[in-house]
Motif scaffolding. Sequence first.
Motif, short mmCIF file in Angstrom:
data_model
loop_
_atom_site.label_atom_id
_atom_site.label_comp_id
_atom_site.label_asym_id
_atom_site.label_seq_id
_atom_site.Cartn_x
_atom_site.Cartn_y
_atom_site.Cartn_z
N PRO A 105 9.11 -15.16 39.16
CA PRO A 105 10.25 -15.71 38.42
C PRO A 105 11.18 -14.61 37.89
CG PRO A 105 8.22 -16.80 37.75
CD PRO A 105 7.82 -15.63 38.62
N HIS A 106 12.43 -15.01 37.62
CA HIS A 106 13.40 -14.11 36.98
C HIS A 106 12.93 -13.75 35.57
CE1 HIS A 106 16.75 -14.32 39.83
NE2 HIS A 106 16.55 -15.62 39.92
N GLY A 107 12.29 -14.72 34.93
CA GLY A 107 11.87 -14.57 33.54
C GLY A 107 11.43 -15.90 32.99
N VAL A 108 11.49 -16.05 31.66
CA VAL A 108 11.09 -17.31 31.01
C VAL A 108 12.06 -17.65 29.88
CG1 VAL A 108 8.61 -17.24 31.53
CG2 VAL A 108 9.46 -16.07 29.51
N ILE A 109 12.26 -18.94 29.69
CA ILE A 109 12.97 -19.46 28.54
C ILE A 109 11.89 -19.86 27.54
CG2 ILE A 109 14.50 -21.26 27.67
CD1 ILE A 109 15.39 -21.62 30.62
N VAL A 110 12.05 -19.45 26.29
CA VAL A 110 11.01 -19.71 25.29
C VAL A 110 11.63 -20.34 24.05
CG1 VAL A 110 9.14 -18.70 23.93
CG2 VAL A 110 9.74 -17.70 26.14
N PHE A 111 11.02 -21.43 23.60
CA PHE A 111 11.38 -22.10 22.35
C PHE A 111 10.17 -22.01 21.44
CE2 PHE A 111 13.69 -24.00 25.82
CZ PHE A 111 14.99 -24.08 25.34
N TYR A 112 10.40 -21.81 20.13
CA TYR A 112 9.27 -21.64 19.22
C TYR A 112 9.71 -21.90 17.79
CZ TYR A 112 11.53 -17.07 18.94
OH TYR A 112 12.45 -16.07 18.79
N GLY A 113 8.73 -22.24 16.94
CA GLY A 113 9.08 -22.55 15.57
C GLY A 113 7.93 -22.37 14.61
N VAL A 114 8.24 -22.51 13.32
CA VAL A 114 7.25 -22.29 12.27
C VAL A 114 6.74 -23.60 11.66
CG1 VAL A 114 8.10 -20.00 11.70
CG2 VAL A 114 9.00 -21.97 10.46
N ASP A 115 7.41 -24.71 11.95
CA ASP A 115 6.96 -26.01 11.44
C ASP A 115 6.23 -26.75 12.55
OD1 ASP A 115 8.17 -25.72 8.89
OD2 ASP A 115 10.11 -26.26 9.77
N ASP A 116 5.18 -27.46 12.17
CA ASP A 116 4.46 -28.28 13.14
C ASP A 116 5.37 -29.40 13.64
OD1 ASP A 116 1.98 -26.93 13.07
OD2 ASP A 116 1.46 -27.95 11.19
N VAL A 117 5.24 -29.73 14.91
CA VAL A 117 5.97 -30.88 15.45
C VAL A 117 5.40 -32.13 14.77
CG1 VAL A 117 6.49 -32.18 17.54
CG2 VAL A 117 6.34 -29.68 17.64
N PRO A 118 6.24 -32.99 14.22
CA PRO A 118 5.73 -34.19 13.54
C PRO A 118 4.85 -35.02 14.47
CG PRO A 118 8.08 -33.92 13.15
CD PRO A 118 7.69 -32.90 14.18
N GLU A 119 3.77 -35.55 13.91
CA GLU A 119 2.80 -36.32 14.69
C GLU A 119 3.38 -37.59 15.29
OE1 GLU A 119 -0.27 -35.57 15.81
OE2 GLU A 119 0.05 -33.61 14.93
N LEU A 120 4.36 -38.20 14.60
CA LEU A 120 4.97 -39.43 15.09
C LEU A 120 5.66 -39.17 16.42
CD1 LEU A 120 5.57 -42.43 14.53
CD2 LEU A 120 7.69 -41.67 13.42
N GLU A 121 5.17 -39.76 17.48
CA GLU A 121 5.72 -39.61 18.83
C GLU A 121 5.68 -38.16 19.33
OE1 GLU A 121 9.63 -41.30 18.74
OE2 GLU A 121 8.88 -43.33 18.40
N LYS A 122 4.74 -37.38 18.85
CA LYS A 122 4.67 -35.96 19.20
C LYS A 122 4.55 -35.76 20.71
CE LYS A 122 2.03 -31.72 18.42
NZ LYS A 122 1.03 -31.05 17.59
N GLU A 123 3.64 -36.48 21.33
CA GLU A 123 3.41 -36.29 22.77
C GLU A 123 4.66 -36.59 23.59
OE1 GLU A 123 0.50 -38.20 26.10
OE2 GLU A 123 -0.43 -37.65 24.17
N SER A 124 5.34 -37.68 23.29
CA SER A 124 6.54 -38.03 24.06
C SER A 124 7.68 -37.05 23.77
CB SER A 124 6.97 -39.47 23.79
OG SER A 124 7.33 -39.65 22.45
N ARG A 125 7.78 -36.55 22.53
CA ARG A 125 8.80 -35.56 22.19
C ARG A 125 8.57 -34.27 22.99
NH1 ARG A 125 11.66 -36.42 17.27
NH2 ARG A 125 10.91 -38.25 16.15
N ILE A 126 7.32 -33.85 23.05
CA ILE A 126 6.99 -32.62 23.78
C ILE A 126 7.26 -32.79 25.27
CG2 ILE A 126 5.09 -31.10 24.47
CD1 ILE A 126 4.00 -31.53 21.56
N GLU A 127 6.86 -33.94 25.84
CA GLU A 127 7.12 -34.19 27.26
C GLU A 127 8.62 -34.13 27.56
OE1 GLU A 127 5.18 -34.41 30.01
OE2 GLU A 127 3.61 -33.78 28.61
N PHE A 128 9.41 -34.74 26.69
CA PHE A 128 10.86 -34.71 26.85
C PHE A 128 11.38 -33.27 26.81
CE2 PHE A 128 15.14 -34.75 24.92
CZ PHE A 128 15.82 -35.45 25.90
#
Length: 169
Positions: free
Chosen positions: A114-137
């Motif tokens: 690959p050319h490289g990677v795009i990276v997203f990251y944060g310090v707050d936990d992803v809210p549990e409500l609909e977490k799996e579908s939010r991450i998939e999106f």
Amino acid sequence: MSKALNISCNARYFEAVEKDQITYIQQDRDLAILNISMPREFGFTRVSVDTPHIVSGKSYRERRPIYEDLPEDHHKLYDTRVAQMIEPRQRWVLSCPVLKLDPETNRHNEEDSPHGVIVFYGVDDVPELEKESRIEFCLECAQQFADQMSQIMNMLTLTEEMVVGHDST
């Protein structure tokens, strides 16, 4: 990504570079969106794609988008040099490789890294409500963004080839 996950996040592009037969991912300081202050990452200029526990390295090696929640003590998993460049408050990472395209077929070229990677990251936990579908999106969005970057890089390569070919005639 922040809106989809319902939390603030940072985004960076890391370009793949080779040195002494080792592949590194190296920060492109021009391609970054920094919504969260993380002073410890200031020195995070590059890291080998084989560094253990680095999600972006794994995403690069496996050529696929990856999301991982980080354990609370994740900064203790890294060797000293890497640990001092990673924000201990960081809770998660989403990484997607920017794959190379074959200039003739416009398809992903499995022969090339690959050319490289795009990276997203944060310090707050992803809210549990609909977490799996939010991450998939978000994984799908990151993949679409990476595909667009692949197309742009392919156009740049083709343009350079045309210019070089034109200059030699």
